[in-house]
Design a protein around this motif. Structure first.
Motif, PDB file in Angstrom:
ATOM      1  N   GLU A   5       0.836  -1.206   0.000  1.00  0.00           N
ATOM      2  CA  GLU A   5       0.000   0.000   0.000  1.00  0.00           C
ATOM      3  C   GLU A   5       0.871   1.256   0.000  1.00  0.00           C
ATOM      4  N   GLU A   6       1.946   1.209   0.762  1.00  0.00           N
ATOM      5  CA  GLU A   6       2.863   2.344   0.793  1.00  0.00           C
ATOM      6  C   GLU A   6       3.493   2.556  -0.581  1.00  0.00           C
ATOM      7  N   GLN A   7       3.874   1.449  -1.226  1.00  0.00           N
ATOM      8  CA  GLN A   7       4.461   1.548  -2.560  1.00  0.00           C
ATOM      9  C   GLN A   7       3.466   2.130  -3.559  1.00  0.00           C
ATOM     10  N   LEU A   8       2.207   1.712  -3.470  1.00  0.00           N
ATOM     11  CA  LEU A   8       1.168   2.236  -4.358  1.00  0.00           C
ATOM     12  C   LEU A   8       0.993   3.740  -4.155  1.00  0.00           C
ATOM     13  N   GLN A   9       1.007   4.161  -2.903  1.00  0.00           N
ATOM     14  CA  GLN A   9       0.873   5.589  -2.611  1.00  0.00           C
ATOM     15  C   GLN A   9       2.061   6.378  -3.146  1.00  0.00           C
ATOM     16  N   MET A  10       3.254   5.824  -3.002  1.00  0.00           N
ATOM     17  CA  MET A  10       4.453   6.496  -3.516  1.00  0.00           C
ATOM     18  C   MET A  10       4.395   6.623  -5.035  1.00  0.00           C
ATOM     19  N   ALA A  11       3.983   5.542  -5.711  1.00  0.00           N
ATOM     20  CA  ALA A  11       3.897   5.569  -7.177  1.00  0.00           C
ATOM     21  C   ALA A  11       2.843   6.555  -7.644  1.00  0.00           C
ATOM     22  N   ALA A  12       1.696   6.594  -6.944  1.00  0.00           N
ATOM     23  CA  ALA A  12       0.621   7.526  -7.312  1.00  0.00           C
ATOM     24  C   ALA A  12       1.062   8.969  -7.116  1.00  0.00           C
ATOM     25  N   ALA A  13       1.781   9.230  -6.022  1.00  0.00           N
ATOM     26  CA  ALA A  13       2.270  10.592  -5.770  1.00  0.00           C
ATOM     27  C   ALA A  13       3.292  11.001  -6.820  1.00  0.00           C
ATOM     28  N   LYS A  14       4.135  10.062  -7.218  1.00  0.00           N
ATOM     29  CA  LYS A  14       5.138  10.365  -8.247  1.00  0.00           C
ATOM     30  C   LYS A  14       4.465  10.676  -9.578  1.00  0.00           C
ATOM     31  N   TRP A  15       3.410   9.928  -9.911  1.00  0.00           N
ATOM     32  CA  TRP A  15       2.661  10.177 -11.147  1.00  0.00           C
ATOM     33  C   TRP A  15       2.126  11.605 -11.183  1.00  0.00           C
ATOM     34  N   LYS A  16       1.589  12.066 -10.059  1.00  0.00           N
ATOM     35  CA  LYS A  16       1.037  13.427  -9.994  1.00  0.00           C
ATOM     36  C   LYS A  16       2.125  14.486 -10.132  1.00  0.00           C
ATOM     37  N   ARG A  17       3.349  14.170  -9.659  1.00  0.00           N
ATOM     38  CA  ARG A  17       4.437  15.157  -9.666  1.00  0.00           C
ATOM     39  C   ARG A  17       5.216  15.189 -10.976  1.00  0.00           C
ATOM     40  N   LEU A  18       4.965  14.250 -11.884  1.00  0.00           N
ATOM     41  CA  LEU A  18       5.766  14.168 -13.099  1.00  0.00           C
ATOM     42  C   LEU A  18       5.792  15.477 -13.870  1.00  0.00           C
ATOM     43  N   THR A  19       6.979  15.835 -14.325  1.00  0.00           N
ATOM     44  CA  THR A  19       7.147  17.014 -15.173  1.00  0.00           C
ATOM     45  C   THR A  19       7.713  16.558 -16.518  1.00  0.00           C
ATOM     46  N   ILE A  20       7.917  17.499 -17.413  1.00  0.00           N
ATOM     47  CA  ILE A  20       8.453  17.176 -18.731  1.00  0.00           C
ATOM     48  C   ILE A  20       9.876  16.640 -18.626  1.00  0.00           C
ATOM     49  N   ALA A  21      10.553  16.883 -17.495  1.00  0.00           N
ATOM     50  CA  ALA A  21      11.931  16.411 -17.315  1.00  0.00           C
ATOM     51  C   ALA A  21      11.998  14.909 -17.036  1.00  0.00           C
ATOM     52  N   ASN A  22      10.863  14.282 -16.752  1.00  0.00           N
ATOM     53  CA  ASN A  22      10.833  12.827 -16.596  1.00  0.00           C
ATOM     54  C   ASN A  22      10.822  12.189 -17.973  1.00  0.00           C
ATOM     55  N   ASP A  23      11.717  11.252 -18.222  1.00  0.00           N
ATOM     56  CA  ASP A  23      11.843  10.713 -19.580  1.00  0.00           C
ATOM     57  C   ASP A  23      10.578  10.012 -20.054  1.00  0.00           C
ATOM     58  N   GLN A  24       9.832   9.391 -19.132  1.00  0.00           N
ATOM     59  CA  GLN A  24       8.592   8.736 -19.547  1.00  0.00           C
ATOM     60  C   GLN A  24       7.523   9.755 -19.934  1.00  0.00           C
ATOM     61  N   MET A  25       7.388  10.800 -19.129  1.00  0.00           N
ATOM     62  CA  MET A  25       6.417  11.853 -19.460  1.00  0.00           C
ATOM     63  C   MET A  25       6.820  12.549 -20.747  1.00  0.00           C
ATOM     64  N   PHE A  26       8.117  12.829 -20.892  1.00  0.00           N
ATOM     65  CA  PHE A  26       8.608  13.461 -22.118  1.00  0.00           C
ATOM     66  C   PHE A  26       8.254  12.611 -23.337  1.00  0.00           C
ATOM     67  N   SER A  27       8.467  11.309 -23.238  1.00  0.00           N
ATOM     68  CA  SER A  27       8.155  10.413 -24.351  1.00  0.00           C
ATOM     69  C   SER A  27       6.675  10.439 -24.686  1.00  0.00           C
ATOM     70  N   MET A  28       5.841  10.396 -23.653  1.00  0.00           N
ATOM     71  CA  MET A  28       4.394  10.386 -23.894  1.00  0.00           C
ATOM     72  C   MET A  28       3.927  11.697 -24.533  1.00  0.00           C
TER      73      MET A  28
END
Length: 289
Positions: A5-28
């Motif tokens: 559950e903690e890992q899921l929360q961390m991943a969800a929070a990271k998804w919300k914080r993504l900027t264009i500098a993240n290579d995955q977000m940049f690719s998308m």
């Protein structure tokens, strides 16, 4: 709360914080051909690119058997068969020139098939573009552009049709790169209002973050990454414990040997203390004899 559950929360929070500098977000974001085209126009105004003919994100190149493979963040071709490999690089691993060198080679592997003439490459100029959140060359420039030239006559180009372009998001002086300044600032999540490219990218990132399918794929990727890291840590701890125990056994064997204790007695002691087989005990004693 469970660890998962903690890992899921961390991943969800990271998804919300993504900027264009993240290579995955940049690719998308770069799947949007309009954004790709406008970004290429700002990088290469001299090329008069009319349209993006082909886009692939996270493209893996089929390298020769046994060679290291690479995965390009964004692989583009325009209407004139010019190839652009565009990468987002946040961490400085102090190997940028060598990575650029390898990317150039891999780009040609993707163009030239077995039996093709080398002349084919003249129809496929290649541009490797890195957006870096560090100034690798330490000159304070916002852009570094390289190509092969004669060392005795800088006006004489080798004619390979290759260029390397490195952008530095840490720059403060953008000189003639005003149009790209807004993108480099966006890498630090600084949104400059009124620029159409910035507006497009921000809207696209918001659309992506609201896409449940994209979010699900990202969450799976992050959880798999966490599992791999945890497995690696556990393996490392186990290997560390095994190494320490081996050192303890060797030290004990050496002490007993130096005290002049009979070999049979040392073997019995090692086997009993460390739960070793007779063969394993023999092995450790041989190391110190």
């Amino acid at each position: 709360m469970t660890n998962r559950e903690e890992q899921l929360q961390m991943a969800a929070a990271k998804w919300k914080r993504l900027t264009i500098a993240n290579d995955q977000m940049f690719s998308m974001v770069m799947e949007n051909n309009e954004i790709c085209l406008e970004l290429l126009h700002r990088i290469f105004p001299e090329l008069a690119i009319k349209q993006v003919a082909r886009t692939a994100i996270q493209k893996q190149v089929n390298a020769p058997l046994g060679a290291r493979t690479v995965r390009f963040d964004v692989y583009l071709q325009d209407d004139q068969q010019r190839t652009y490999i565009v990468e987002m690089q946040v961490a400085n691993h102090n190997n940028l020139p060598y990575r650029l060198r390898y990317y150039l080679e891999q780009a040609d592997h993707n163009i030239l098939s077995p039996g093709d003439s080398y002349d084919k490459l003249k129809h496929y100029p290649t541009f490797i573009v890195f957006f870096c959140d560090f100034d690798y060359y330490q000159k304070g420039r916002s852009e570094y552009r390289f190509e092969w030239r004669c060392t005795d006559d800088c006006q004489l180009a080798a004619g390979t049709g290759q260029q390397l372009i490195v952008f530095n998001a840490k720059a403060t002086n953008f000189r003639d790169n005003i149009k790209l300044q807004v993108f480099l600032k966006l890498m630090h999540n600084q949104v400059i209002a009124g620029d159409p490219l910035v507006s497009q990218i921000v809207d696209e990132m918001n659309r992506i973050k609201q896409d449940p399918g994209r979010r699900r794929l990202f969450m799976k990727y992050e959880l798999d990454l966490m599992d791999a890291r945890n497995e690696g840590m556990e393996k490392g701890l186990a290997e560390g414990k095994a190494h320490q125990q081996a050192e303890d056994i060797k030290l004990t064997a050496k002490l007993l040997h130096n005290l002049g204790i009979a070999k049979s007695e040392i073997l019995r002691s090692l086997s009993a203390t460390y739960q070793l087989s007779s063969t394993e005990a023999e092995h450790y004693l041989e190391l110190v004899e």
